[in-house]
Every structure is written in C-alpha cells, then in structure tokens.
Design a protein around this motif. Structure first.
Motif, PDB file in Angstrom:
ATOM      1  N   SER A 292      17.794 -39.301  32.854  1.00  0.00           N
ATOM      2  CA  SER A 292      18.596 -40.067  31.903  1.00  0.00           C
ATOM      3  C   SER A 292      18.700 -39.358  30.557  1.00  0.00           C
ATOM      4  CB  SER A 292      17.980 -41.460  31.728  1.00  0.00           C
ATOM      5  OG  SER A 292      18.734 -42.225  30.840  1.00  0.00           O
ATOM      6  N   GLY A 293      17.580 -38.845  30.068  1.00  0.00           N
ATOM      7  CA  GLY A 293      17.595 -38.109  28.803  1.00  0.00           C
ATOM      8  C   GLY A 293      18.415 -36.839  28.884  1.00  0.00           C
ATOM      9  N   ALA A 294      18.291 -36.135  30.003  1.00  0.00           N
ATOM     10  CA  ALA A 294      19.050 -34.895  30.183  1.00  0.00           C
ATOM     11  C   ALA A 294      20.544 -35.193  30.323  1.00  0.00           C
ATOM     12  CB  ALA A 294      18.538 -34.133  31.408  1.00  0.00           C
ATOM     13  N   ARG A 295      20.876 -36.305  30.979  1.00  0.00           N
ATOM     14  CA  ARG A 295      22.283 -36.701  31.119  1.00  0.00           C
ATOM     15  C   ARG A 295      22.887 -36.957  29.740  1.00  0.00           C
ATOM     16  NH1 ARG A 295      25.689 -38.873  34.828  1.00  0.00           N
ATOM     17  NH2 ARG A 295      24.095 -39.126  36.436  1.00  0.00           N
ATOM     18  N   LYS A 296      22.154 -37.688  28.914  1.00  0.00           N
ATOM     19  CA  LYS A 296      22.635 -38.008  27.577  1.00  0.00           C
ATOM     20  C   LYS A 296      22.810 -36.742  26.738  1.00  0.00           C
ATOM     21  CE  LYS A 296      21.684 -41.034  23.679  1.00  0.00           C
ATOM     22  NZ  LYS A 296      20.802 -42.055  23.129  1.00  0.00           N
ATOM     23  N   ALA A 297      21.811 -35.841  26.786  1.00  0.00           N
ATOM     24  CA  ALA A 297      21.877 -34.590  26.017  1.00  0.00           C
ATOM     25  C   ALA A 297      23.030 -33.707  26.473  1.00  0.00           C
ATOM     26  CB  ALA A 297      20.553 -33.833  26.125  1.00  0.00           C
ATOM     27  N   ALA A 298      23.292 -33.703  27.773  1.00  0.00           N
ATOM     28  CA  ALA A 298      24.350 -32.851  28.338  1.00  0.00           C
ATOM     29  C   ALA A 298      25.727 -33.514  28.269  1.00  0.00           C
ATOM     30  CB  ALA A 298      24.021 -32.499  29.785  1.00  0.00           C
TER      31      ALA A 298
ATOM     32  N   TYR B  46      29.324 -39.361  37.543  1.00  0.00           N
ATOM     33  CA  TYR B  46      29.091 -38.003  38.048  1.00  0.00           C
ATOM     34  C   TYR B  46      27.600 -37.745  38.234  1.00  0.00           C
ATOM     35  CZ  TYR B  46      33.932 -37.643  36.737  1.00  0.00           C
ATOM     36  OH  TYR B  46      35.268 -37.884  36.630  1.00  0.00           O
ATOM     37  N   ALA B  47      27.250 -37.303  39.430  1.00  0.00           N
ATOM     38  CA  ALA B  47      25.844 -37.031  39.746  1.00  0.00           C
ATOM     39  C   ALA B  47      25.383 -35.698  39.175  1.00  0.00           C
ATOM     40  CB  ALA B  47      25.631 -37.060  41.255  1.00  0.00           C
ATOM     41  N   TYR B  48      26.300 -34.754  39.044  1.00  0.00           N
ATOM     42  CA  TYR B  48      25.963 -33.421  38.549  1.00  0.00           C
ATOM     43  C   TYR B  48      27.082 -32.918  37.652  1.00  0.00           C
ATOM     44  CZ  TYR B  48      22.419 -33.298  42.211  1.00  0.00           C
ATOM     45  OH  TYR B  48      21.334 -33.587  42.994  1.00  0.00           O
ATOM     46  N   ALA B  49      26.736 -31.978  36.785  1.00  0.00           N
ATOM     47  CA  ALA B  49      27.752 -31.255  36.023  1.00  0.00           C
ATOM     48  C   ALA B  49      28.359 -30.205  36.952  1.00  0.00           C
ATOM     49  CB  ALA B  49      27.121 -30.574  34.812  1.00  0.00           C
ATOM     50  N   GLU B  50      29.617 -29.906  36.756  1.00  0.00           N
ATOM     51  CA  GLU B  50      30.275 -28.864  37.551  1.00  0.00           C
ATOM     52  C   GLU B  50      29.553 -27.528  37.357  1.00  0.00           C
ATOM     53  OE1 GLU B  50      32.840 -28.987  39.715  1.00  0.00           O
ATOM     54  OE2 GLU B  50      32.890 -31.167  39.479  1.00  0.00           O
TER      55      GLU B  50
ATOM     56  N   PRO C  73      23.501 -24.656  28.702  1.00  0.00           N
ATOM     57  CA  PRO C  73      22.121 -24.831  29.150  1.00  0.00           C
ATOM     58  C   PRO C  73      21.721 -26.301  29.313  1.00  0.00           C
ATOM     59  CG  PRO C  73      22.208 -23.270  27.332  1.00  0.00           C
ATOM     60  CD  PRO C  73      23.575 -23.845  27.478  1.00  0.00           C
ATOM     61  N   LYS C  74      22.269 -27.197  28.511  1.00  0.00           N
ATOM     62  CA  LYS C  74      21.934 -28.621  28.634  1.00  0.00           C
ATOM     63  C   LYS C  74      22.464 -29.203  29.938  1.00  0.00           C
ATOM     64  CE  LYS C  74      21.510 -29.524  23.728  1.00  0.00           C
ATOM     65  NZ  LYS C  74      22.033 -30.205  22.563  1.00  0.00           N
ATOM     66  N   LYS C  75      23.623 -28.749  30.342  1.00  0.00           N
ATOM     67  CA  LYS C  75      24.176 -29.212  31.620  1.00  0.00           C
ATOM     68  C   LYS C  75      23.378 -28.628  32.784  1.00  0.00           C
ATOM     69  CE  LYS C  75      28.938 -30.395  30.371  1.00  0.00           C
ATOM     70  NZ  LYS C  75      28.644 -30.967  29.103  1.00  0.00           N
ATOM     71  N   ASN C  76      22.916 -27.408  32.638  1.00  0.00           N
ATOM     72  CA  ASN C  76      22.071 -26.797  33.664  1.00  0.00           C
ATOM     73  C   ASN C  76      20.754 -27.573  33.783  1.00  0.00           C
ATOM     74  OD1 ASN C  76      21.278 -24.690  35.570  1.00  0.00           O
ATOM     75  ND2 ASN C  76      19.853 -24.080  33.967  1.00  0.00           N
ATOM     76  N   ILE C  77      20.159 -27.914  32.663  1.00  0.00           N
ATOM     77  CA  ILE C  77      18.901 -28.673  32.692  1.00  0.00           C
ATOM     78  C   ILE C  77      19.132 -30.043  33.323  1.00  0.00           C
ATOM     79  CG2 ILE C  77      17.214 -29.845  31.210  1.00  0.00           C
ATOM     80  CD1 ILE C  77      17.252 -27.277  29.471  1.00  0.00           C
ATOM     81  N   PHE C  78      20.257 -30.665  32.995  1.00  0.00           N
ATOM     82  CA  PHE C  78      20.578 -31.947  33.628  1.00  0.00           C
ATOM     83  C   PHE C  78      20.651 -31.785  35.147  1.00  0.00           C
ATOM     84  CE2 PHE C  78      23.976 -34.535  35.543  1.00  0.00           C
ATOM     85  CZ  PHE C  78      23.300 -35.746  35.564  1.00  0.00           C
ATOM     86  N   ASN C  79      21.366 -30.768  35.614  1.00  0.00           N
ATOM     87  CA  ASN C  79      21.463 -30.543  37.060  1.00  0.00           C
ATOM     88  C   ASN C  79      20.095 -30.316  37.676  1.00  0.00           C
ATOM     89  OD1 ASN C  79      24.216 -30.871  37.005  1.00  0.00           O
ATOM     90  ND2 ASN C  79      24.702 -28.726  37.392  1.00  0.00           N
ATOM     91  N   CYS C  80      19.251 -29.560  36.991  1.00  0.00           N
ATOM     92  CA  CYS C  80      17.906 -29.300  37.505  1.00  0.00           C
ATOM     93  C   CYS C  80      17.075 -30.580  37.551  1.00  0.00           C
ATOM     94  CB  CYS C  80      17.203 -28.246  36.646  1.00  0.00           C
ATOM     95  SG  CYS C  80      17.866 -26.579  36.841  1.00  0.00           S
ATOM     96  N   ALA C  81      17.162 -31.396  36.498  1.00  0.00           N
ATOM     97  CA  ALA C  81      16.425 -32.663  36.466  1.00  0.00           C
ATOM     98  C   ALA C  81      16.931 -33.586  37.578  1.00  0.00           C
ATOM     99  CB  ALA C  81      16.567 -33.328  35.100  1.00  0.00           C
ATOM    100  N   GLN C  82      18.231 -33.645  37.741  1.00  0.00           N
ATOM    101  CA  GLN C  82      18.822 -34.493  38.768  1.00  0.00           C
ATOM    102  C   GLN C  82      18.372 -34.047  40.157  1.00  0.00           C
ATOM    103  OE1 GLN C  82      20.010 -37.336  38.871  1.00  0.00           O
ATOM    104  NE2 GLN C  82      22.195 -37.453  39.250  1.00  0.00           N
ATOM    105  N   ARG C  83      18.337 -32.741  40.379  1.00  0.00           N
ATOM    106  CA  ARG C  83      17.924 -32.222  41.686  1.00  0.00           C
ATOM    107  C   ARG C  83      16.432 -32.466  41.928  1.00  0.00           C
ATOM    108  NH1 ARG C  83      18.154 -32.749  46.196  1.00  0.00           N
ATOM    109  NH2 ARG C  83      17.234 -31.185  47.510  1.00  0.00           N
ATOM    110  N   ALA C  84      15.606 -32.300  40.897  1.00  0.00           N
ATOM    111  CA  ALA C  84      14.171 -32.568  41.044  1.00  0.00           C
ATOM    112  C   ALA C  84      13.948 -34.031  41.411  1.00  0.00           C
ATOM    113  CB  ALA C  84      13.440 -32.218  39.758  1.00  0.00           C
ATOM    114  N   HIS C  85      14.707 -34.916  40.783  1.00  0.00           N
ATOM    115  CA  HIS C  85      14.598 -36.342  41.085  1.00  0.00           C
ATOM    116  C   HIS C  85      15.057 -36.622  42.510  1.00  0.00           C
ATOM    117  CE1 HIS C  85      15.763 -40.727  40.273  1.00  0.00           C
ATOM    118  NE2 HIS C  85      14.451 -40.667  40.212  1.00  0.00           N
TER     119      HIS C  85
END
Length: 146
Positions: free
Chosen positions: A32-38, A44-48, A56-68
């Motif tokens: 949630s925090g990474a989604r907001k920052a990105a 949308y489940a992931y950034a394109e 980099p913020k969108k990359n971190i969001f994708n990584c956080a989403q995938r880890a979850h």
C-alpha cells in the motif's frame, strides 16, 4: 479408531499461525505504501514494465506487490502443513514455522529493496517448509496406521 488429542503445546503452533497472518498484513502495508509512493492507481495490480524500468518507485511497487503475491501463494501450503504437523509434533512444527516466517521476512525485505535478486537472502526459510512437510507426513502416517 484413533482419537486426535490436541497437545497443550499446540498453542505454540497457533501462535505461529497468528504471527503468519500478521506477517501477511505487514506485507500488505508495504504494498500500500509503495503503491501510494509510485502513484499506481487502483485497480492496476502492477505498474507497466516500461514505467517500472524508468521509475524506481514503480519498480519497488512491483517488487513489493510480487513479494506479497508470492507470500499469498505459499500461505495455504504453509498453514496446512503447520496445522497438520503440529497435531503430533507441536514444538518442532512451531519452530519450523517460525524459521520459515523469519526466512520470509528476509525474502520480502530483499525483494522490496527494488533488486529482485536480493529476495534470495531469505530462501533458507524453505527448510522450515520442508520440515513441516515431514511432520505433516509423519502425523498423517501415525493417524492412518493405528
């Protein structure tokens, strides 16, 4: 007929089960925090990919989403093995479950760094799952052989 008697030490198993749900909540908060920052809007489940490669913020969001997502994929397996194996081997199963969760913490923290290869720092936690598979198989064998 074999009766199932829940040992008093099963409380340790339940404590690990509750801790695992708290762990999932904590990863959800990271997403949630990474989604907001990105600034990735719902639904949308992931950034394109093209966006994530540039931001980099969108990359971190994708990584956080995938880890979850990966954690959610493993959760039913983990929970089943923990709860079944804990019936006969509560302390060993609780210890193996805690070991797995600790490994998951390293896995998630490595992944959300934005460098997916760092997730491998927590792969050793899978030894906990292997142990739980063993305690579960032994529990089932014990129940069926009596």
């Amino acid at each position: 007929m074999t009766a199932i008697v829940i040992p008093s030490e099963y409380g340790y198993v339940l404590a690990v089960a509750v801790a695992s749900t708290l762990h999932l909540f904590s990863i959800g908060f990271k997403v949630s925090g990474a989604r907001k920052a990105a600034k990735v809007p719902y639904p949308y489940a992931y950034a394109e990919r093209s966006e994530a490669e540039k931001d980099p913020k969108k990359n971190i969001f994708n990584c956080a989403q995938r880890a979850h997502q990966n954690s959610l994929e493993l959760f039913p397996i983990f929970s089943t093995l923990l709860l079944v194996g804990g019936l006969k081997y509560p302390q060993l199963s609780a210890g193996a479950g805690a070991f797995f969760l600790l490994g998951r913490m390293f896995y998630v923290n490595g992944y959300v760094s934005g460098e997916p290869s760092k997730r491998m720092r927590g792969i050793w936690g899978m030894f906990g799952i292997a142990t739980l598979l063993g305690t579960s198989c032994a529990t089932v064998y014990h129940l069926l052989s009596n």
